[in-house]
Design a protein around this motif. Structure first.
Motif, PDB file in Angstrom:
ATOM      1  N   ILE A 203       0.837  -1.204   0.000  1.00 49.98           N
ATOM      2  CA  ILE A 203       0.000   0.000   0.000  1.00 49.98           C
ATOM      3  C   ILE A 203       0.871   1.255   0.000  1.00 49.98           C
ATOM      4  O   ILE A 203       0.622   2.215  -0.744  1.00 49.98           O
ATOM      5  CB  ILE A 203      -0.950   0.004   1.216  1.00 49.98           C
ATOM      6  N   ILE A 204       1.909   1.236   0.818  1.00 43.94           N
ATOM      7  CA  ILE A 204       2.815   2.395   0.900  1.00 43.94           C
ATOM      8  C   ILE A 204       3.502   2.635  -0.436  1.00 43.94           C
ATOM      9  O   ILE A 204       3.599   3.770  -0.921  1.00 43.94           O
ATOM     10  CB  ILE A 204       3.856   2.178   2.013  1.00 43.94           C
ATOM     11  N   LEU A 205       3.980   1.556  -1.063  1.00 45.89           N
ATOM     12  CA  LEU A 205       4.691   1.683  -2.334  1.00 45.89           C
ATOM     13  C   LEU A 205       3.790   2.205  -3.450  1.00 45.89           C
ATOM     14  O   LEU A 205       4.268   2.805  -4.417  1.00 45.89           O
ATOM     15  CB  LEU A 205       5.286   0.329  -2.730  1.00 45.89           C
ATOM     16  N   ALA A 206       2.487   1.978  -3.298  1.00 43.47           N
ATOM     17  CA  ALA A 206       1.531   2.420  -4.327  1.00 43.47           C
ATOM     18  C   ALA A 206       1.088   3.860  -4.142  1.00 43.47           C
ATOM     19  O   ALA A 206       0.380   4.412  -4.995  1.00 43.47           O
ATOM     20  CB  ALA A 206       0.316   1.499  -4.324  1.00 43.47           C
ATOM     21  N   GLN A 207       1.509   4.508  -3.044  1.00 44.36           N
ATOM     22  CA  GLN A 207       1.102   5.882  -2.792  1.00 44.36           C
ATOM     23  C   GLN A 207       1.803   6.839  -3.761  1.00 44.36           C
ATOM     24  O   GLN A 207       2.954   6.612  -4.158  1.00 44.36           O
ATOM     25  CB  GLN A 207       1.398   6.251  -1.332  1.00 44.36           C
ATOM     26  N   PRO A 208       1.112   7.904  -4.154  1.00 42.32           N
ATOM     27  CA  PRO A 208       1.629   8.805  -5.197  1.00 42.32           C
ATOM     28  C   PRO A 208       3.024   9.353  -4.928  1.00 42.32           C
ATOM     29  O   PRO A 208       3.833   9.491  -5.850  1.00 42.32           O
ATOM     30  CB  PRO A 208       0.595   9.937  -5.231  1.00 42.32           C
ATOM     31  N   MET A 210       5.515   8.039  -3.731  1.00 41.46           N
ATOM     32  CA  MET A 210       6.586   7.056  -3.875  1.00 41.46           C
ATOM     33  C   MET A 210       7.016   6.908  -5.335  1.00 41.46           C
ATOM     34  O   MET A 210       8.052   6.308  -5.622  1.00 41.46           O
ATOM     35  CB  MET A 210       6.120   5.695  -3.350  1.00 41.46           C
ATOM     36  N   ALA A 211       6.226   7.446  -6.239  1.00 40.73           N
ATOM     37  CA  ALA A 211       6.507   7.285  -7.669  1.00 40.73           C
ATOM     38  C   ALA A 211       7.839   7.940  -8.044  1.00 40.73           C
ATOM     39  O   ALA A 211       8.128   9.081  -7.674  1.00 40.73           O
ATOM     40  CB  ALA A 211       5.375   7.893  -8.499  1.00 40.73           C
ATOM     41  N   LYS A 220      13.799   3.400   2.502  1.00 44.33           N
ATOM     42  CA  LYS A 220      13.872   4.141   3.762  1.00 44.33           C
ATOM     43  C   LYS A 220      12.514   4.726   4.130  1.00 44.33           C
ATOM     44  O   LYS A 220      12.109   4.705   5.301  1.00 44.33           O
ATOM     45  CB  LYS A 220      14.911   5.258   3.659  1.00 44.33           C
ATOM     46  N   MET A 221      11.815   5.241   3.137  1.00 49.49           N
ATOM     47  CA  MET A 221      10.479   5.794   3.388  1.00 49.49           C
ATOM     48  C   MET A 221       9.507   4.695   3.834  1.00 49.49           C
ATOM     49  O   MET A 221       8.711   4.901   4.752  1.00 49.49           O
ATOM     50  CB  MET A 221       9.959   6.485   2.123  1.00 49.49           C
ATOM     51  N   VAL A 222       9.591   3.552   3.182  1.00 50.71           N
ATOM     52  CA  VAL A 222       8.725   2.422   3.545  1.00 50.71           C
ATOM     53  C   VAL A 222       8.987   2.000   4.984  1.00 50.71           C
ATOM     54  O   VAL A 222       8.047   1.806   5.767  1.00 50.71           O
ATOM     55  CB  VAL A 222       8.950   1.230   2.585  1.00 50.71           C
TER      56      VAL A 222
END
Length: 289
Positions: A203-208, A210-211, A220-222
């Motif tokens: 879900i986190i990786l699919a957030q805008p 993260m693109a 690191k953000m994840v």
């Protein structure tokens, strides 16, 4: 006499809605002939119970008990079809009898607990009240030798048990109250199932935002967001409901305690309730008339 298999008892229970012991007795008397057993049940008062057992019982009450030494707690869910019946004194008395027996026997096997007088009492209650009554689930929780349990029930709808190493009864109950109010996912961050973490990571990786991020930055953000997610959903890291400036772990520590685990029941959770479209039902009846 034919052997009465568990699968045969299960089939009769599903076809009639009656209790396990009543079904086993009927099958025994019918020498294992399920159709004969059903015919025999139609001749006695059990049929009234069977007819009603097809209706969903998703209301009811949660009960909890703690032993005098504070080391054993039990929790029980007893269901009815309506919350009105759940407030009936006869229903409450029956539920209390079941809860007391579970605490006395330290047995959470519903089939065993209900065998005999309690199952007979349940059937009689169904006949008297006119609703399906079922004893759905029970749990027996024991603290370690140096620990203590706490229990809390909110409005007969939500019940919780906490287990502490050290601490005292008041703190254990306070934390149980917190669990009822906040509903954490796990006791500690390390208790979170990996599949849930994997889902949250996806879900986190699919957030805008993260693109287009480089892999190392994205990771690191994840990890930072997963850490925040774990803190928000782990009991020990949550702000204590009575003092948001203190975490639950810190509150337990003030009494020399450490949170080990918790259990939470809510009336009807996981039961698929039948959705009735009354307008559609009236229209269908009108068309048939």
């Amino acid at each position: 006499m034919a052997a009465i298999s568990a699968s045969l008892v299960k089939e009769l229970r599903e076809r009639t809605g009656l209790g396990m012991m009543e079904c086993k007795k009927a099958l025994t008397e019918a020498n294992g002939d399920i159709e004969q057993a059903i015919d025999d049940l139609r001749k006695n008062a059990g049929l009234k119970s069977a007819k009603k057992a097809g209706r969903v019982a998703a209301e009811g009450a949660i009960l909890a008990r703690v032993s005098e030494d504070g080391r054993v707690a039990v929790m029980l869910e007893v269901n009815s079809e309506t919350d009105f019946v759940a407030r009936d004194e006869n229903f409450k008395n029956f539920a209390n009898e079941v809860a007391n027996k579970i605490l006395d026997t330290k047995n959470e096997d519903i089939a065993v607990v209900m065998e005999g007088e309690l199952e007979e009492a349940r059937v009689q209650l169904v006949q008297k009240i006119g609703e399906n009554i079922s004893v759905r689930r029970a749990a027996v929780v024991e603290a370690p030798q140096d620990g203590i349990v706490g229990a809390y029930v909110h409005g007969d709808r939500i019940g919780t048990i906490t287990v502490l190493k050290g601490g005292n009864a008041d703190v254990a109950r306070d934390i149980a109250m917190h669990v009822a109010a906040i509903n954490p996912a796990v006791a500690r961050p390390e208790d979170m199932p990996q599949e849930i973490l994997d889902k949250e990571k996806a879900i986190i990786l699919a957030q805008p935002d993260m693109a287009g991020k480089p892999a190392e930055i994205a990771e690191k953000m994840v990890q930072g967001r997963l850490k925040k997610y774990l803190a928000e959903n782990s009991l020990v890291n949550q702000p204590f409901v009575k003092d948001p400036n203190t975490s639950v772990a810190e509150y337990a520590k003030t009494a020399g305690g450490e949170v080990l685990s918790f259990l939470r029941f809510e009336v009807g959770e996981g039961i698929e309730k039948e959705e009735v479209d009354f307008a559609k039902e009236v229209m269908e009846q009108a068309r048939r008339s």
